[in-house]
Design an enzyme around this catalytic site. Structure first.
Site, short mmCIF file in Angstrom:
data_model
loop_
_atom_site.label_atom_id
_atom_site.label_comp_id
_atom_site.label_asym_id
_atom_site.label_seq_id
_atom_site.Cartn_x
_atom_site.Cartn_y
_atom_site.Cartn_z
N SER A 114 43.31 42.76 33.62
CA SER A 114 42.17 41.85 33.75
C SER A 114 40.53 41.26 34.31
O SER A 114 40.56 41.87 32.74
CB SER A 114 43.32 41.52 35.32
OG SER A 114 43.31 39.78 35.01
N ALA A 115 40.02 41.24 35.22
CA ALA A 115 38.95 41.06 35.14
C ALA A 115 38.03 42.14 34.71
O ALA A 115 36.49 43.00 34.17
CB ALA A 115 38.57 41.16 36.91
N GLU A 138 50.15 39.60 28.82
CA GLU A 138 50.38 39.45 29.47
C GLU A 138 51.48 40.86 28.88
O GLU A 138 52.68 40.53 28.78
CB GLU A 138 51.52 39.02 30.59
CG GLU A 138 49.85 38.16 31.88
CD GLU A 138 50.59 37.31 32.87
OE1 GLU A 138 51.82 37.26 32.54
OE2 GLU A 138 49.96 37.34 33.45
N HIS A 169 45.33 37.87 30.17
CA HIS A 169 46.64 36.74 30.46
C HIS A 169 46.53 35.52 29.54
O HIS A 169 46.52 34.47 29.77
CB HIS A 169 46.08 35.87 32.01
CG HIS A 169 45.86 37.04 33.05
ND1 HIS A 169 46.87 37.37 33.48
CD2 HIS A 169 45.07 37.57 33.57
CE1 HIS A 169 46.25 38.10 34.75
NE2 HIS A 169 44.82 38.54 34.33
#
Lengths: 235, 235
Positions: B122-123, B194, B159
């Site tokens: 993610s980040a 995802e 995502h």
């Protein structure tokens, strides 16, 4: 006296551009023949001209003409002379970047605070808060600052979305994102659902539209406020 | 040789933290006993310690210990000495801001490029791209720059979400947001759904997981690529 409308969205589902607000805008903008439109947020990357034409078509229904700020050689003067100002939605980073680039933050704030009627939708509402730190937009441009007009003493989260029951998507909910905001910032955030708006008259701030709004204060459980509630004490 | 995993998410629906990746990580991290974890993104505002404990629990299942970068007096040295590095998800603005604040961008990039195995989710994947301009996160902190590690010559949208059929919400779709990005930037963007990840081995970049990814190139119609496709030529 200040007159500001801070709307969650320009368009509600199944209805035309600004349609849900037009009756109200006819009264609100009764003293203005021409609306100065700031098309900087460019939704979907649309051109300033094309965006202005969309807005022209909507305002023609209530007999207002529209001029795009991008058509003026001196945008500062245009804002000072405006009868009324509308800032439409799109990308908040692009919008605020262009306002900074053209050195318009101060003059826009001064015009609105001295009484030029203002309508903001979506990105145009984000910039009414203290900062743009509660925008939902993608940071596609790095602006010189996230500080905004500060017309109200809190931040706006437009297009506020409740958590979707049964969603299998693992990205953060809107509420989680705003909770993360309060780890680093203390000012309140008002989550405005689509179809809601805030109406500022002088120092009076009232929630309008049919839906409640969700208020996020630092170190408090988020809560709902009903339409017609005053938010004067929120700071 | 560089070894980088750029994953869309840490967690897929109905499964534990990192669970869907653990078998793979056991092989991937086979030469590391300890993983250096960078907890800066703080999902939901969780503390660095609490976040590190979550990661410890997950990696214990494959017999790895975990140390949080925040526990070192000299984080630069800790990155240089790391056997393997994991940067978890949360808020990308908070993450990159803390990396800049601690002057770690250069050392982290150097360590990864010289072969320290890296896992981002993610980040932690957003920062592998050229810039963080395709994060989905809220800009709750103003970082010194949106420039990221540039480990791959494009940007990541983790995502990745397809437009939701029948949605009445008027906020922009992910695809519209990325289209807006390409009005101001020319580098490609990879939308990772995802459960998908990119695996970088040296100069080879391969899409992994069961799902296709969506690629957005400047001035091109977005297109799908299947799992096991090489993205070496995307730049």
């Amino acid at each position: 006296m200040r007159n500001i409308i801070i709307a969650s969205t320009s368009t509600i589902h199944g209805s035309g551009y600004l349609e849900y607000l037009l009756d109200h805008l006819e009264t609100y903008f009764k003293d203005a023949k021409n609306i100065l439109f700031i098309p900087y947020a460019r939704p979907g990357g649309i051109s300033h001209n094309a965006y202005t034409r969309t807005v022209e078509t909507a305002f023609a229904k209530i007999n207002k003409t529209v001029t795009g700020l991008h058509t003026f050689e001196n945008p500062t003067e245009a804002i000072k002379q405006a009868e009324a100002i509308f800032v439409g939605g799109g990308n908040t980073f692009v919008l605020i970047n262009q306002l900074y680039k053209n050195n318009l933050i101060g003059v826009l704030k001064a015009a609105i605070n001295s009484g030029t009627p203002y309508l903001g939708t979506s990105a145009g509402s984000n910039i009414c808060g203290l900062t743009i730190k509660n925008t939902n937009d993608m940071p596609i441009i790095y602006p010189p600052s996230f500080n905004a007009l500060g017309l109200v003493p809190f931040n706006i989260n437009p297009h506020y979305l409740d958590p979707i029951t049964g969603s299998t998507h693992m990205g953060e909910t809107r509420e989680t994102r705003i909770k993360e905001f309060h780890n680093f910032n203390t000012n309140p955030v008002v989550g405005l659902r689509e179809g809601s708006w805030l109406e500022v008259s002088g120092d009076e701030i009232i929630l309008k539209g049919t839906l409640p709004a969700r208020v996020f204060e630092y170190n408090k459980t988020p809560y709902e406020v009903d339409s017609e509630t005053s938010l004067n004490n929120l700071k």
